[in-house]
Design a protein around this motif. Structure first.
Motif, PDB file in Angstrom:
ATOM      1  N   THR A 210      56.821  39.134  41.901  1.00  0.00           N
ATOM      2  CA  THR A 210      55.778  39.805  42.678  1.00  0.00           C
ATOM      3  C   THR A 210      54.424  39.632  42.020  1.00  0.00           C
ATOM      4  O   THR A 210      53.428  39.317  42.676  1.00  0.00           O
ATOM      5  CB  THR A 210      56.104  41.310  42.816  1.00  0.00           C
ATOM      6  OG1 THR A 210      57.393  41.471  43.401  1.00  0.00           O
ATOM      7  CG2 THR A 210      55.068  42.000  43.678  1.00  0.00           C
ATOM      8  N   LEU A 211      54.370  39.836  40.704  1.00  0.00           N
ATOM      9  CA  LEU A 211      53.113  39.702  39.971  1.00  0.00           C
ATOM     10  C   LEU A 211      52.546  38.295  40.097  1.00  0.00           C
ATOM     11  O   LEU A 211      51.337  38.114  40.286  1.00  0.00           O
ATOM     12  CB  LEU A 211      53.328  40.043  38.497  1.00  0.00           C
ATOM     13  CG  LEU A 211      52.120  39.831  37.566  1.00  0.00           C
ATOM     14  CD1 LEU A 211      50.927  40.669  38.018  1.00  0.00           C
ATOM     15  CD2 LEU A 211      52.501  40.160  36.117  1.00  0.00           C
ATOM     16  N   ARG A 212      53.395  37.287  40.011  1.00  0.00           N
ATOM     17  CA  ARG A 212      52.926  35.902  40.109  1.00  0.00           C
ATOM     18  C   ARG A 212      52.236  35.657  41.459  1.00  0.00           C
ATOM     19  O   ARG A 212      51.144  35.090  41.515  1.00  0.00           O
ATOM     20  CB  ARG A 212      54.101  34.939  39.955  1.00  0.00           C
ATOM     21  CG  ARG A 212      53.680  33.473  39.888  1.00  0.00           C
ATOM     22  CD  ARG A 212      54.882  32.540  39.926  1.00  0.00           C
ATOM     23  NE  ARG A 212      54.518  31.155  39.662  1.00  0.00           N
ATOM     24  CZ  ARG A 212      55.334  30.119  39.839  1.00  0.00           C
ATOM     25  NH1 ARG A 212      56.574  30.317  40.282  1.00  0.00           N
ATOM     26  NH2 ARG A 212      54.919  28.893  39.593  1.00  0.00           N
ATOM     27  N   TYR A 213      52.857  36.119  42.533  1.00  0.00           N
ATOM     28  CA  TYR A 213      52.292  35.902  43.865  1.00  0.00           C
ATOM     29  C   TYR A 213      51.024  36.739  44.079  1.00  0.00           C
ATOM     30  O   TYR A 213      50.049  36.267  44.686  1.00  0.00           O
ATOM     31  CB  TYR A 213      53.325  36.221  44.945  1.00  0.00           C
ATOM     32  CG  TYR A 213      54.377  35.155  45.098  1.00  0.00           C
ATOM     33  CD1 TYR A 213      54.036  33.852  45.453  1.00  0.00           C
ATOM     34  CD2 TYR A 213      55.724  35.434  44.875  1.00  0.00           C
ATOM     35  CE1 TYR A 213      54.997  32.858  45.582  1.00  0.00           C
ATOM     36  CE2 TYR A 213      56.691  34.448  45.007  1.00  0.00           C
ATOM     37  CZ  TYR A 213      56.328  33.160  45.363  1.00  0.00           C
ATOM     38  OH  TYR A 213      57.283  32.184  45.492  1.00  0.00           O
ATOM     39  N   LEU A 214      51.015  37.976  43.593  1.00  0.00           N
ATOM     40  CA  LEU A 214      49.842  38.830  43.778  1.00  0.00           C
ATOM     41  C   LEU A 214      48.642  38.274  43.014  1.00  0.00           C
ATOM     42  O   LEU A 214      47.505  38.311  43.515  1.00  0.00           O
ATOM     43  CB  LEU A 214      50.149  40.259  43.335  1.00  0.00           C
ATOM     44  CG  LEU A 214      51.128  41.030  44.224  1.00  0.00           C
ATOM     45  CD1 LEU A 214      51.390  42.422  43.654  1.00  0.00           C
ATOM     46  CD2 LEU A 214      50.609  41.135  45.651  1.00  0.00           C
TER      47      LEU A 214
ATOM     48  N   VAL B 103      50.636  35.027  51.108  1.00  0.00           N
ATOM     49  CA  VAL B 103      50.999  33.898  51.978  1.00  0.00           C
ATOM     50  C   VAL B 103      49.793  32.988  52.178  1.00  0.00           C
ATOM     51  O   VAL B 103      49.898  31.760  52.100  1.00  0.00           O
ATOM     52  CB  VAL B 103      51.530  34.399  53.341  1.00  0.00           C
ATOM     53  CG1 VAL B 103      51.616  33.247  54.345  1.00  0.00           C
ATOM     54  CG2 VAL B 103      52.901  35.046  53.180  1.00  0.00           C
ATOM     55  N   GLN B 104      48.638  33.579  52.427  1.00  0.00           N
ATOM     56  CA  GLN B 104      47.426  32.788  52.609  1.00  0.00           C
ATOM     57  C   GLN B 104      47.071  32.013  51.342  1.00  0.00           C
ATOM     58  O   GLN B 104      46.601  30.876  51.401  1.00  0.00           O
ATOM     59  CB  GLN B 104      46.255  33.705  52.993  1.00  0.00           C
ATOM     60  CG  GLN B 104      46.344  34.282  54.398  1.00  0.00           C
ATOM     61  CD  GLN B 104      46.250  33.207  55.470  1.00  0.00           C
ATOM     62  OE1 GLN B 104      45.548  32.217  55.307  1.00  0.00           O
ATOM     63  NE2 GLN B 104      46.966  33.403  56.567  1.00  0.00           N
ATOM     64  N   ALA B 105      47.330  32.637  50.190  1.00  0.00           N
ATOM     65  CA  ALA B 105      46.959  31.996  48.922  1.00  0.00           C
ATOM     66  C   ALA B 105      47.774  30.759  48.634  1.00  0.00           C
ATOM     67  O   ALA B 105      47.272  29.789  48.060  1.00  0.00           O
ATOM     68  CB  ALA B 105      47.115  32.999  47.779  1.00  0.00           C
ATOM     69  N   ILE B 106      49.056  30.769  49.021  1.00  0.00           N
ATOM     70  CA  ILE B 106      49.904  29.619  48.705  1.00  0.00           C
ATOM     71  C   ILE B 106      49.997  28.632  49.863  1.00  0.00           C
ATOM     72  O   ILE B 106      50.692  27.621  49.755  1.00  0.00           O
ATOM     73  CB  ILE B 106      51.324  30.056  48.299  1.00  0.00           C
ATOM     74  CG1 ILE B 106      52.088  30.631  49.500  1.00  0.00           C
ATOM     75  CG2 ILE B 106      51.284  31.035  47.148  1.00  0.00           C
ATOM     76  CD1 ILE B 106      53.558  30.840  49.217  1.00  0.00           C
TER      77      ILE B 106
END
Length: 271
Positions: free
Chosen positions: A192-196, A245-248
């Protein structure tokens, strides 16, 4: 004769850099919030925590190989704990093992992201409802203490805000008396931290939206308004998922395929 250089192997000097607050947060996630701390943890977990930190900071890139020999030489340890550390990272989906390639840094993946946030949302809301009912005073005290830190971090950097948000979530989860629920939420906290962090770096404006939600949550906690609290928490979780989702999107095959299909549909409607 010099040994041929292995392709796509990272510069591991990042493993020797001083630990920053984000790395310390990652360390806590890897150690599952153990109070014993880093120094008393097994050497394999210490290595895993250090590797997880540089992966989360994107100092080790997706697709790069992590060779036991190279890591052991940089950290001056034997290969056995390095091998165990890589298995720990495999558990946390930061590394995957491929035939004839060994350990590879995983790429952010939209499908995994949605799965994680779907599970996290259900469990987090269940946890929050329990804490609000069983320990309302402790929850209010925690939020009142941590909110000023969030505000300060929002003015500093995406990494600072990611750390404070992560630590607040971690501390909130720790108030829960259902230890099974706590263990499961902590087990997915690193992913979760990685994606946030990726979402906040990609779109710093998302930090202001997040901070607004935290302030509203604090108000609901103080007012003992459980229904509003859960509604706001669900909204915050959905917004965090959408921002990630937008970030990746640029590196997600799933996202590219969906976007391409959407563009074709739009073009057809214009015809």
């Amino acid at each position: 004769m010099a040994r041929p250089k292995t392709q796509n192997v990272p510069d591991l000097s990042a493993l020797l850099t001083p630990k920053n607050p984000l790395m310390l947060a990652v360390e806590r996630a890897v150690l599952r919030g153990q109070d014993s701390g880093y120094a008393s943890a097994p050497i394999a977990e210490q290595i895993a925590a250090r590797l997880a930190g540089v992966i989360t900071l994107d100092l080790l890139k997706s697709g790069q190989r992590l060779l036991e020999k190279d890591i052991s030489e940089v950290l001056h340890v034997s290969r056995a704990p390095v091998r165990e550390a890589l298995r720990i990272l495999e558990r946390d989906r930061l590394v995957e093992f491929q035939v004839r390639r060994g350990a590879i840094v995983t790429a952010p993946d939209e499908s995994e992201l949605r799965d994680i946030f779907r599970v996290r949302s259900v469990l987090y809301l269940t946890m929050l409802e329990q804490v609000a009912n069983e320990s309302p005073a402790e929850l209010e005290a925690l939020m009142s203490e941590r909110l000023p830190r969030l505000v300060k971090a929002a003015d500093e950097s995406p990494d600072a805000y990611a750390v404070e948000s992560f630590l607040l979530n971690f501390a909130t989860v720790d108030l829960c008396r259902n230890r099974l629920l706590v263990d499961i939420l902590q087990s997915i906290s690193l992913r979760t931290l990685r994606y946030l962090r990726l979402s906040m770096v990609a779109d710093p404006q998302s930090i202001r939206v997040s901070l607004k939600r935290w302030r509203a949550l604090h108000k609901a906690i103080v007012g003992r308004d459980g229904e509003t609290l859960l509604s706001l928490a669900a909204q915050r979780l959905d917004e965090a998922r959408d921002a990630a989702v937008q970030a990746i999107a640029p590196v997600s095959p799933t996202r590219r395929a969906g976007k391409s299909q959407k563009q074709k549909t739009s073009a057809a409607s214009l015809d």
